[in-house]
Design a protein around this motif. Structure first.
Motif, PDB file in Angstrom:
ATOM      1  N   PRO A 756     -79.095 -97.025 -30.444  1.00 27.16           N
ATOM      2  CA  PRO A 756     -80.227 -96.353 -31.080  1.00 27.16           C
ATOM      3  C   PRO A 756     -81.542 -96.749 -30.418  1.00 27.16           C
ATOM      4  CG  PRO A 756     -78.770 -97.302 -32.732  1.00 27.16           C
ATOM      5  CD  PRO A 756     -78.257 -97.736 -31.406  1.00 27.16           C
ATOM      6  N   ARG A 757     -82.514 -95.906 -30.665  1.00 24.94           N
ATOM      7  CA  ARG A 757     -83.774 -96.005 -29.931  1.00 24.94           C
ATOM      8  C   ARG A 757     -84.480 -97.325 -30.191  1.00 24.94           C
ATOM      9  NH1 ARG A 757     -88.876 -94.559 -31.059  1.00 24.94           N
ATOM     10  NH2 ARG A 757     -90.228 -94.163 -29.280  1.00 24.94           N
ATOM     11  N   GLU A 758     -84.512 -97.722 -31.488  1.00 23.35           N
ATOM     12  CA  GLU A 758     -85.280 -98.931 -31.793  1.00 23.35           C
ATOM     13  C   GLU A 758     -84.637-100.159 -31.163  1.00 23.35           C
ATOM     14  OE1 GLU A 758     -84.170 -96.801 -33.957  1.00 23.35           O
ATOM     15  OE2 GLU A 758     -82.762 -97.731 -35.356  1.00 23.35           O
ATOM     16  N   ILE A 759     -83.309-100.128 -31.074  1.00 29.28           N
ATOM     17  CA  ILE A 759     -82.636-101.264 -30.439  1.00 29.28           C
ATOM     18  C   ILE A 759     -82.896-101.254 -28.939  1.00 29.28           C
ATOM     19  CG2 ILE A 759     -80.404-102.357 -30.050  1.00 29.28           C
ATOM     20  CD1 ILE A 759     -79.522-101.042 -32.678  1.00 29.28           C
ATOM     21  N   SER A 760     -82.906-100.052 -28.365  1.00 28.13           N
ATOM     22  CA  SER A 760     -83.202 -99.974 -26.930  1.00 28.13           C
ATOM     23  C   SER A 760     -84.600-100.482 -26.640  1.00 28.13           C
ATOM     24  CB  SER A 760     -83.079 -98.521 -26.459  1.00 28.13           C
ATOM     25  OG  SER A 760     -81.754 -98.101 -26.541  1.00 28.13           O
ATOM     26  N   ILE A 761     -85.520-100.164 -27.537  1.00 27.67           N
ATOM     27  CA  ILE A 761     -86.896-100.624 -27.319  1.00 27.67           C
ATOM     28  C   ILE A 761     -86.958-102.142 -27.408  1.00 27.67           C
ATOM     29  CG2 ILE A 761     -89.213-100.621 -28.321  1.00 27.67           C
ATOM     30  CD1 ILE A 761     -88.671 -97.719 -29.161  1.00 27.67           C
ATOM     31  N   ALA A 762     -86.280-102.680 -28.427  1.00 23.50           N
ATOM     32  CA  ALA A 762     -86.275-104.143 -28.568  1.00 23.50           C
ATOM     33  C   ALA A 762     -85.613-104.795 -27.365  1.00 23.50           C
ATOM     34  CB  ALA A 762     -85.550-104.541 -29.858  1.00 23.50           C
ATOM     35  N   LEU A 763     -84.545-104.207 -26.913  1.00 24.37           N
ATOM     36  CA  LEU A 763     -83.856-104.759 -25.745  1.00 24.37           C
ATOM     37  C   LEU A 763     -84.733-104.697 -24.512  1.00 24.37           C
ATOM     38  CD1 LEU A 763     -81.229-105.918 -24.582  1.00 24.37           C
ATOM     39  CD2 LEU A 763     -80.516-103.593 -24.096  1.00 24.37           C
ATOM     40  N   ASP A 764     -85.432-103.594 -24.354  1.00 20.66           N
ATOM     41  CA  ASP A 764     -86.311-103.456 -23.206  1.00 20.66           C
ATOM     42  C   ASP A 764     -87.419-104.502 -23.251  1.00 20.66           C
ATOM     43  OD1 ASP A 764     -88.569-101.208 -21.739  1.00 20.66           O
ATOM     44  OD2 ASP A 764     -86.713-101.938 -20.830  1.00 20.66           O
ATOM     45  N   SER A 765     -87.970-104.707 -24.442  1.00 22.26           N
ATOM     46  CA  SER A 765     -89.016-105.738 -24.582  1.00 22.26           C
ATOM     47  C   SER A 765     -88.449-107.103 -24.249  1.00 22.26           C
ATOM     48  CB  SER A 765     -89.559-105.759 -26.012  1.00 22.26           C
ATOM     49  OG  SER A 765     -90.017-104.496 -26.386  1.00 22.26           O
ATOM     50  N   TYR A 766     -87.260-107.348 -24.752  1.00 18.58           N
ATOM     51  CA  TYR A 766     -86.655-108.655 -24.483  1.00 18.58           C
ATOM     52  C   TYR A 766     -86.405-108.838 -22.992  1.00 18.58           C
ATOM     53  CZ  TYR A 766     -83.225-112.288 -24.078  1.00 18.58           C
ATOM     54  OH  TYR A 766     -82.557-113.408 -23.669  1.00 18.58           O
ATOM     55  N   LEU A 767     -85.916-107.788 -22.328  1.00 15.80           N
ATOM     56  CA  LEU A 767     -85.611-107.931 -20.898  1.00 15.80           C
ATOM     57  C   LEU A 767     -86.881-108.114 -20.071  1.00 15.80           C
ATOM     58  CD1 LEU A 767     -82.732-105.329 -20.569  1.00 15.80           C
ATOM     59  CD2 LEU A 767     -82.550-107.800 -20.529  1.00 15.80           C
TER      60      LEU A 767
END
Lengths: 812, 336
Positions: A756-767
């Motif tokens: 899902p989008r919000e998880i992708s955003i969080a993952l992107d921020s984390y990376l």
């Protein structure tokens, strides 16, 4: 190395929102960010609960009950902690009325004790119940560790419980838990210190070149290990730790609760040349007393007249320097278990007269158990009694042989069926006999300084005895060597012999072959002979038939010492077979007679059985009591070797050397038998194992997550690194390990394609954070405390959503 | 002079920053966005090629196109020249091209009775050298000297070239008759080698649609996005992009891997290594980062290495992939 705070500002100067407050009133909800010290407090209390559990175990009325209660006491606070911080379940209600909740949980052990006493009948002393109440209070206080008062109180109670458990507990595992508690407490103190720094000083970043916490813990652990190794290897632990560890220095009174110490051993008779004594004390010192002894000393020194020993017996002459002169009465110890050391400090304190330490044991055995110690053999059964009436024929000569540097009196040479040797040591205590208690397949005996074969002789029933004396002197230590039998050879060499004609006149047999006596079945009814044939109809002639009879008796009959045949019973064997239960001598009689009917020469053996459950770990020896008198059977194999068999259930047969296949078959058979007897437990265990196996990744993931979250405390950089480490581990568990040539960013971005989008955003921020941590050389100067909380949130989101299950689904 | 074209857009003043912006970085970001947009408009459907061209431009390197004719190389070169506000010179290399045709030459002026230097096409901001492999090695070396030294020496007099001198060379991979393949030592002068390739179907349709009503020779002239001195500032800024020691070690290991590969006859030189780092810095800048990551290095690995690795031509992409797979990226090992 620079360790310090940069751009620190005092609190109050536009500082960010703090997750923990020192003055947080009751009723405030905990932060989503679970501080590591909060979890650490509950871990400390759990360790103290486990320590108390181990201490109570020995005196607990029911292991299952105690375990269940302890498990519930520990799990419920953990559930409360998780509900509070993960905002699940009735977490809002749990934040209200905290003192009442803690109080109720602390009173729960009293309520439980009342219920158990009333309905089950088992109870525990009041002191234990009070301890359980404190334990429950500590655990529930730890669950509310976000309130500082609760946290400190929980730690205090946990410390008290640990100290108390160490005092009352004797099991070694208590000290293991106590050690773990100590290490964990150190960690907790350091984590608390760093958290306070973060709270009190708003630091932009902290430079640490060394992992201080782990360095200190590691140094302490390594020092402790080195110290323990040095002390353990020195062998003089009692004298190396004066002032640190309590030692029982020994006194007039023998205290069974003393942890260690030599007691009053230095005042007892001790070995002069060989100080490294085991349980039984070997002594070649000549005592000027009236006690019987194997030794004698000619002493022409001026002094009091010598106390002569009566009656005159055969003795070994010792040199005069072995004579120990002692003023006053010499105490003797029939008990073993104290080690003697030649390094002794002179006793400075005055001691009173020592009392004798008596023991109820007939003898002590050092070595592998079970052990069958034969005293007498019997060959003739008249239907009611066993006796020895026939000569056994040729016996091997008794001679002295030097093995190593010791003189051994050898009785039997090894034959083809003997494979290996085992050694026992037997100390005669209260057994008054000239016959040597002989382990199965005894081959040689060693008594210190005794190298004369004429001290021993054969009895008419093939036993070893010491002639020309009323008995073996008390406290004599005999070291024995005996052979182990290879079962493979037994199978090859054991064949049934042609049965002699039924004989009634015993005078005829006394002049015949000796083996005929051991095949006499005149008192066995044909019915019982048929029964023996029926039991062995599926077994091939040879040792298999012997084992068949033995197994049948062991599995189908019950040992009942009280069920004896009536005095006028015409056929005790038939009565025993009909009843299906009886004492051990009926088992042995039945086995002997049935095997004779099949053509195997047998004889009855009486002696002692050294039980494994009488093994004393402290003294490392097995005591043999009067109640351990036992009867078993020996079978003559290949006309030269008497092999013991054990037909009585509850007694283990003498060990044999098995081939790998035999060992494997026996293992399988034992396993099947055990499974059949414990089918319910087996089924439940299997189901439980299957359930755990199916959910193993979840368990591993959860454990790893908690461990790594604890490890990651101490700043945003550390949090990011440890979260990446967790993701790497999860990928390995999901069998999608990151290729070494791919960066974390490229790999995890490819794995998170369908999320899902919000998880992708969080993952992107984390990376992005990961890239900065790994590759930005200026990361230290750019860190911002405000990012700490955001970092934790991002890491928590990634940790929560990129689990092993999701990674495995992506892999599919 | 045969085959030389030049355009003069050197002195246009540009609004560097959008209204209200104070940081020079923001202005660069805005300019790069416009530059990207201009180039993507010129070359439709090849955003990745445009990105690499920009990377090469920011890295102050020279570009080699190894592709078939008619794919847009010249169009791209013109767009780049216009976008950076510079002059474009085009040289169609033939076997009879002389070095002086590239660098320039002295001409005797009868009026002044002195020699006058006539600048060659290398004195432009952007030089497009078509089919460079058709020029003789002597002519090729004259160009390479200019690319390397950023100056030309004629009759013992050195004439510096402009700071933003940028060469786009092309060569046809199909034709081999009458060509002089570039030697490996000279190929090292180029920063990257690109292949444009055919556009996809949708891009070709868009291209056809846009060409309707367009008259050759009267193309719309777009305003430049950057002035040459601004480009120089940008290139200087890119050189300050941070490269951590771990990433540098990674680069060195990759270079060692190229030298040790069994199918590579000539591995990466130290100059090539420096070029690789510079191109990676430009790539990191274009992605909005202040530091280089191994991803940047891997992203530009193929274009950087293809121009340098001597060996089987067709196997170069596979070799590059093998080299990248053989070296682990720097992270932390075990526990952090």
């Amino acid at each position: 190395m620079t360790i310090g705070l940069h751009d620190s500002r005092p609190i109050g100067a536009a500082c960010p929102t703090l997750s923990v407050s020192n003055t947080r009133p009751v009723g405030i909800a905990p932060s989503l960010l679970l501080q590591s010290t909060e979890k650490g407090t509950l871990v400390l209390c759990t360790l103290s609960a486990m320590t108390l559990f181990c201490s109570r175990l020995a005196a607990s009325p029911s292991l299952v009950q105690t375990s269940l209660v302890t498990a519930v006491m520990v799990l419920v606070p953990w559930i409360v902690l998780i509900c509070l911080h993960c905002r699940i379940g009735p977490w809002r209600r749990l934040t209200h009325g905290v003192p009442a909740l803690i109080g109720i949980w602390a009173l729960a052990p009293f309520l439980l004790e009342y219920l158990l006493l009333r309905h089950v009948g088992d109870g525990e002393p009041l002191e234990i119940t009070l301890l359980c109440s404190l334990q429950a209070a500590a655990l529930m206080l730890a669950a509310y560790s976000y309130l500082r008062t609760c946290q400190y109180t929980a730690c205090l109670l946990a410390g008290f419980l640990i100290l108390f458990s160490i005092v009352i507990g004797t099991a070694p595992i208590v000290f293991v838990f106590a050690g773990a508690f100590g290490v964990m407490m150190l960690w907790w103190l350091m984590a608390r210190y760093w958290e306070r720094l973060q709270v009190v000083h708003v630091a932009s970043h902290v430079d640490r070149c060394l992992p201080v916490r782990w360095s200190i813990l590691g140094a302490i652990s390594v020092s402790g290990l080195i110290l323990a190794s040095a002390i353990g290897n020195s062998g003089n632990s009692l004298y190396d730790l004066p002032g640190f560890m309590p030692t029982s220095g020994g006194s007039q009174r023998d205290d069974p609760f003393a942890r260690s110490g030599i007691g009053d051993g230095d005042a007892l008779v001790g070995a002069k040349d060989d100080a490294a004594s085991f349980g039984p004390v070997e002594s070649e010192l000549y005592l000027e007393s009236k006690m019987p002894s194997l030794y004698d000393v000619a002493n022409e020194a001026y002094g009091e007249p010598r106390i002569s020993k009566e009656p005159t017996e055969r003795r070994i002459a010792l040199a005069a320097e072995n004579s120990l002169e002692k003023e006053g009465r010499i105490a003797t110890s029939q008990r073993g278990g104290r080690e003697f050391s030649t390094i002794r400090k002179p006793a400075n304190r005055k001691r009173g007269p020592l009392a004798d330490r008596n023991s109820p044991a007939m003898l002590y055995v050092l070595g592998t158990t079970p052990a069958h110690l034969a005293i007498e053999h019997h060959d003739t059964f008249d239907g009611a009694n066993w006796c020895q009436t026939f000569l056994s024929g040729k016996r091997s000569p008794i001679r002295n042989r030097v093995i190593g540097k010791e003189s051994w009196i050898e009785f039997q040479e090894p034959t083809a069926i003997h494979l290996s040797t085992q050694v026992h040591a037997i100390k005669i205590v209260n057994l008054q006999t000239t016959r040597v208690p002989s382990p199965h397949q005894l081959s040689a005996i060693h008594i210190e300084k005794l190298d004369r074969p004429e001290f021993f002789a054969w009895t008419e029933d093939d036993a070893i005895y010491m002639p020309d004396r009323p008995g073996i002197p008390q406290l004599t230590v005999l070291r024995t060597r005996s052979h182990k039998i290879a079962r493979e050879q037994l199978i090859a060499r054991c064949v049934p012999q042609k049965l002699p004609a039924p004989c009634i006149n015993q005078d005829v047999l006394s002049n015949g072959t000796s083996h005929a006596a051991y095949l006499n079945t005149s008192t066995l009814s044909p019915l019982m002979a048929d029964r023996a044939a029926e039991w062995t109809r599926h077994a091939a002639p040879g040792w298999s038939q012997v084992e068949c009879i033995v197994n049948h008796l062991r599995t189908r009959f019950v040992l009942s010492p009280d069920v004896v045949p009536p005095t006028d019973c015409p056929d005790v064997v038939a009565h025993f077979v009909k009843e299906g239960r009886g004492p051990d001598y009926l088992f042995a009689t039945t086995a002997a007679m049935m095997l004779r009917s099949l053509g195997y020469p047998t004889r009855l053996v009486t002696g002692f059985y050294a039980r494994p459950d009488r093994y004393d770990r402290k003294s490392r020896q097995t005591s043999v009591l009067k109640e351990d008198v036992h009867v078993w059977v020996e079978v003559l194999v290949a006309n030269e070797t008497w092999v013991a068999i054990e037909p009585t259930p509850g007694y283990e047969a003498p060990p044999m050397v098995l081939t790998w296949s035999e060992w494997g078959n026996r293992l399988v058979a034992n396993g099947v038998a055990w499974t059949g007897n414990h089918w319910l437990g087996t089924v439940v265990s299997v189901l439980l194992c299957m359930l755990i196996w199916r959910t193993r990744w979840r368990w591993c993931d959860t454990c790893l997550t908690h461990c790594f979250w604890l490890m990651g405390s101490g700043g945003p950089l550390r949090r990011i690194r440890w979260t990446l480490c967790l993701l790497e581990w999860r990928c390995r568990m999901a069998r999608t390990p990151r290729p070494a040539e791919k960066t974390p960013r490229s790999w995890y971005t490819s794995l998170a394609g369908n999320m899902p989008r919000e998880i992708s955003i969080a993952l992107d921020s984390y990376l992005e954070l990961v890239d900065r941590v790994l590759y930005d050389p200026d990361i230290g100067t750019v860190a911002n405390h405000r990012h700490g909380i955001q970092t934790d949130r991002v890491c928590a989101t990634v940790t929560r959503h990129l689990r092993v299950r999701q990674l495995r689904e992506v892999r599919r | 002079m045969k085959g030389i074209l030049r355009s003069n857009d050197r002195d246009t003043e540009l609004p560097l920053v959008p209204p209200g912006s104070e940081h020079i970085e923001d202005s660069f970001g805005f300019a790069m966005l416009q530059l990207r947009q201009v180039l993507n408009t010129a070359l439709i459907g090849k955003a990745d090629v445009v990105e690499l061209v920009l990377t090469c431009l920011l890295a102050r390197g020279h570009l080699l196109f190894d592709d078939l004719p008619g794919l847009g190389k010249t169009t791209l070169a013109k767009a780049v020249a216009r976008a950076v506000g510079g002059t474009l010179a085009r040289v169609q290399c033939t076997p009879d091209l002389l070095p002086g045709d590239i660098t320039g030459f002295n001409v005797f002026n009868q009026k002044t009775r002195d020699f006058e230097f006539r600048e060659g096409p290398v004195f432009s901001d952007v030089l497009l050298a078509d089919e460079i492999n058709r020029a003789t090695p002597r002519t090729q070396s004259a160009l390479f000297e200019a690319m390397a030294e950023r100056q030309v020496t004629i009759d013992n007099v050195s004439y510096p070239l402009c700071q933003s001198f940028f060469v786009i060379a092309t060569q046809n991979p199909v034709e081999s008759h009458g060509t002089f393949p570039l030697p490996e030592a000279q190929l090292d002068r180029f920063a990257i080698k690109l292949r444009i390739g055919y556009p996809d179907r949708q891009s070709e349709l868009s291209m056809l649609q846009e060409s309707i009503g367009r008259f050759a020779g009267r193309e719309e002239v777009s305003r430049p996005v950057l002035a040459p001195q601004q480009l120089t500032q940008l290139q200087e800024h890119v050189t300050r992009i941070a490269v951590s020691p771990k990433v540098q070690e990674y680069l060195v290991e990759l270079a060692a891997a190229t030298r040790g590969h069994r199918e590579v006859t000539l591995g990466l030189s130290p100059r090539g290594l420096l070029t690789w780092q510079r191109v990676a810095q430009a790539c990191a800048y274009l992605r909005g980062r202040r530091f280089v990551t191994p991803d940047d290095i891997q992203r530009v690995a193929a274009p950087v290495l293809e121009v340098r690795l001597a060996g089987d031509y067709d196997a170069t992409p596979r070799i590059v992939q093998e080299i990248l797979s053989s070296v682990a990226v720097p992270t932390f090992h075990g526990t952090p």
